[in-house]
Design a protein around this motif. Structure first.
Motif, PDB file in Angstrom:
ATOM      1  N   ILE A   1       9.549   9.122  57.715  1.00 36.42           N
ATOM      2  CA  ILE A   1      10.307   8.125  58.156  1.00 36.42           C
ATOM      3  C   ILE A   1      11.096   8.237  59.670  1.00 36.42           C
ATOM      4  O   ILE A   1      11.466   9.499  59.894  1.00 36.42           O
ATOM      5  CB  ILE A   1      11.339   7.697  57.136  1.00 36.42           C
ATOM      6  N   TYR A   2      11.424   7.122  60.276  1.00 34.13           N
ATOM      7  CA  TYR A   2      11.582   7.413  61.687  1.00 34.13           C
ATOM      8  C   TYR A   2      12.913   6.356  61.834  1.00 34.13           C
ATOM      9  O   TYR A   2      12.650   5.189  61.113  1.00 34.13           O
ATOM     10  CB  TYR A   2      10.488   6.993  62.717  1.00 34.13           C
ATOM     11  N   PHE A   3      13.992   6.887  62.361  1.00 37.09           N
ATOM     12  CA  PHE A   3      15.112   5.872  62.757  1.00 37.09           C
ATOM     13  C   PHE A   3      15.105   5.768  64.061  1.00 37.09           C
ATOM     14  O   PHE A   3      15.424   6.811  64.877  1.00 37.09           O
ATOM     15  CB  PHE A   3      16.486   6.516  61.986  1.00 37.09           C
ATOM     16  N   ASP A   4      15.059   4.457  64.728  1.00 35.34           N
ATOM     17  CA  ASP A   4      15.454   4.261  66.086  1.00 35.34           C
ATOM     18  C   ASP A   4      16.479   3.472  66.396  1.00 35.34           C
ATOM     19  O   ASP A   4      16.877   2.355  65.393  1.00 35.34           O
ATOM     20  CB  ASP A   4      14.115   3.479  66.583  1.00 35.34           C
TER      21      ASP A   4
ATOM     22  N   LEU B   1      29.010  16.155  65.513  1.00 33.66           N
ATOM     23  CA  LEU B   1      28.780  15.328  66.547  1.00 33.66           C
ATOM     24  C   LEU B   1      28.847  13.850  66.273  1.00 33.66           C
ATOM     25  O   LEU B   1      29.424  12.831  66.914  1.00 33.66           O
ATOM     26  CB  LEU B   1      27.398  15.452  67.101  1.00 33.66           C
ATOM     27  N   SER B   2      28.048  13.442  64.956  1.00 36.82           N
ATOM     28  CA  SER B   2      28.160  12.336  64.345  1.00 36.82           C
ATOM     29  C   SER B   2      27.913  11.924  63.072  1.00 36.82           C
ATOM     30  O   SER B   2      27.439  12.913  62.510  1.00 36.82           O
ATOM     31  CB  SER B   2      26.923  11.559  65.337  1.00 36.82           C
ATOM     32  N   THR B   3      28.230  10.927  62.546  1.00 34.99           N
ATOM     33  CA  THR B   3      28.245  10.346  60.971  1.00 34.99           C
ATOM     34  C   THR B   3      27.443   9.217  61.157  1.00 34.99           C
ATOM     35  O   THR B   3      28.074   8.200  61.861  1.00 34.99           O
ATOM     36  CB  THR B   3      29.447  10.328  60.382  1.00 34.99           C
ATOM     37  N   ILE B   4      26.143   8.936  60.563  1.00 36.22           N
ATOM     38  CA  ILE B   4      25.419   8.046  60.701  1.00 36.22           C
ATOM     39  C   ILE B   4      25.160   7.365  59.066  1.00 36.22           C
ATOM     40  O   ILE B   4      24.750   8.204  58.334  1.00 36.22           O
ATOM     41  CB  ILE B   4      23.967   8.011  61.254  1.00 36.22           C
ATOM     42  N   ARG B   5      25.363   6.090  58.894  1.00 25.71           N
ATOM     43  CA  ARG B   5      24.965   5.581  57.636  1.00 25.71           C
ATOM     44  C   ARG B   5      23.763   4.827  57.492  1.00 25.71           C
ATOM     45  O   ARG B   5      23.180   3.910  58.449  1.00 25.71           O
ATOM     46  CB  ARG B   5      25.932   4.474  57.010  1.00 25.71           C
ATOM     47  N   LEU B   6      22.937   5.255  56.623  1.00 32.56           N
ATOM     48  CA  LEU B   6      21.327   4.697  56.586  1.00 32.56           C
ATOM     49  C   LEU B   6      21.181   3.976  54.984  1.00 32.56           C
ATOM     50  O   LEU B   6      21.947   4.656  54.069  1.00 32.56           O
ATOM     51  CB  LEU B   6      20.442   5.769  56.849  1.00 32.56           C
ATOM     52  N   SER B   7      20.147   3.464  54.791  1.00 31.71           N
ATOM     53  CA  SER B   7      19.673   3.033  53.480  1.00 31.71           C
ATOM     54  C   SER B   7      18.558   3.045  53.437  1.00 31.71           C
ATOM     55  O   SER B   7      17.655   2.806  54.411  1.00 31.71           O
ATOM     56  CB  SER B   7      20.252   1.837  53.136  1.00 31.71           C
ATOM     57  N   ILE B   8      17.822   3.337  52.129  1.00 29.85           N
ATOM     58  CA  ILE B   8      16.220   3.144  51.883  1.00 29.85           C
ATOM     59  C   ILE B   8      16.191   2.583  50.601  1.00 29.85           C
ATOM     60  O   ILE B   8      17.054   2.756  49.551  1.00 29.85           O
ATOM     61  CB  ILE B   8      15.817   4.428  51.545  1.00 29.85           C
TER      62      ILE B   8
ATOM     63  N   TYR C   1      20.617   1.818  63.130  1.00 37.10           N
ATOM     64  CA  TYR C   1      19.466   2.371  62.984  1.00 37.10           C
ATOM     65  C   TYR C   1      18.491   1.539  62.474  1.00 37.10           C
ATOM     66  O   TYR C   1      18.661   1.085  61.341  1.00 37.10           O
ATOM     67  CB  TYR C   1      19.530   3.905  62.813  1.00 37.10           C
ATOM     68  N   GLN C   2      17.080   1.371  62.920  1.00 37.04           N
ATOM     69  CA  GLN C   2      16.328   0.681  62.059  1.00 37.04           C
ATOM     70  C   GLN C   2      15.084   1.676  61.659  1.00 37.04           C
ATOM     71  O   GLN C   2      14.773   2.420  62.614  1.00 37.04           O
ATOM     72  CB  GLN C   2      15.796  -0.473  63.082  1.00 37.04           C
ATOM     73  N   LYS C   3      14.647   1.435  60.576  1.00 36.45           N
ATOM     74  CA  LYS C   3      13.818   2.600  60.146  1.00 36.45           C
ATOM     75  C   LYS C   3      12.266   1.975  60.340  1.00 36.45           C
ATOM     76  O   LYS C   3      11.849   0.889  60.482  1.00 36.45           O
ATOM     77  CB  LYS C   3      14.045   2.675  58.839  1.00 36.45           C
ATOM     78  N   LYS C   4      11.540   2.914  60.286  1.00 31.49           N
ATOM     79  CA  LYS C   4      10.014   2.728  60.190  1.00 31.49           C
ATOM     80  C   LYS C   4       9.305   3.935  59.490  1.00 31.49           C
ATOM     81  O   LYS C   4       9.689   5.017  59.519  1.00 31.49           O
ATOM     82  CB  LYS C   4       9.566   2.972  61.700  1.00 31.49           C
ATOM     83  N   ILE C   5       8.409   3.421  58.502  1.00 28.28           N
ATOM     84  CA  ILE C   5       7.774   4.512  57.699  1.00 28.28           C
ATOM     85  C   ILE C   5       6.218   4.161  57.873  1.00 28.28           C
ATOM     86  O   ILE C   5       6.059   3.385  58.108  1.00 28.28           O
ATOM     87  CB  ILE C   5       8.073   4.085  56.353  1.00 28.28           C
ATOM     88  N   GLU C   6       5.796   5.539  58.346  1.00 31.04           N
ATOM     89  CA  GLU C   6       4.200   5.340  58.703  1.00 31.04           C
ATOM     90  C   GLU C   6       3.718   6.669  57.921  1.00 31.04           C
ATOM     91  O   GLU C   6       4.498   7.802  58.099  1.00 31.04           O
ATOM     92  CB  GLU C   6       4.064   5.332  60.138  1.00 31.04           C
ATOM     93  N   GLY C   7       2.534   6.925  57.849  1.00 31.99           N
ATOM     94  CA  GLY C   7       1.607   7.767  57.512  1.00 31.99           C
ATOM     95  C   GLY C   7       1.002   8.411  58.888  1.00 31.99           C
ATOM     96  O   GLY C   7       0.671   8.015  59.611  1.00 31.99           O
TER      97      GLY C   7
END
Length: 145
Positions: A102-105, A80-87, A113-119
């Motif tokens: 990690i969440y990607f919105d 359906l889709s290919t998305i490029r991300l980085s950490i 996509y913008q990432k958010k890391i939380e506990g």
């Protein structure tokens, strides 16, 4: 009708399928079929590693995430889709802490996509959980996992 969704995550020569699919807003349902009408459907999707994998090491680097769907009655899966991300290194370190995710919105203005890391917060101390308990007559039961 969707029979199943899964994602494949690649970094360099490392590849991992996240084949456990759950969806929903508050009460999550394990993905086992979902009707999608012409108007589509909007919901949160969560992808987890197979049960025989304890976790995935999110090392620093560039990732390619592929989203696949299995349609009922079809033999093949559809990409359906290919998305490029980085950490980065700092984020990779945070993800190694217990109960961190990690969440990607999607950021429409940024076009990525913008990432958010939380506990995870302890549900026993979660104020929203406490309010829900009060609305239910004050009975504190074990929160749903």
């Amino acid at each position: 009708m969707l029979e199943h969704l899964f994602i494949r995550l690649r970094r360099g020569e490392t590849q991992q399928n996240f084949n456990v699919w759950v969806y929903g807003e508050k009460d999550l349902a394990r993905g086992s079929g979902l009707f999608v009408g012409q108007e589509g459907i909007a919901t949160n999707h969560h992808f987890l590693t197979p049960t025989d994998i304890k976790g995935f090491d999110f090392a620093a680097g560039d990732y390619e995430l592929e989203v696949f769907a299995k349609i009922i009655g079809k033999d093949m899966t559809l990409l359906l889709s290919t998305i490029r991300l980085s950490i980065d290194v700092h984020e990779a370190g945070q993800l190694r802490k217990a109960d961190h995710g990690i969440y990607f919105d999607w950021g429409p203005d940024a076009g990525r996509y913008q990432k958010k890391i939380e506990g995870r917060r302890s549900k026993a101390l979660d104020p929203l959980y406490m309010l829900e308990a009060l609305q239910d007559g004050g009975a504190l039961t074990s929160p749903k996992s």
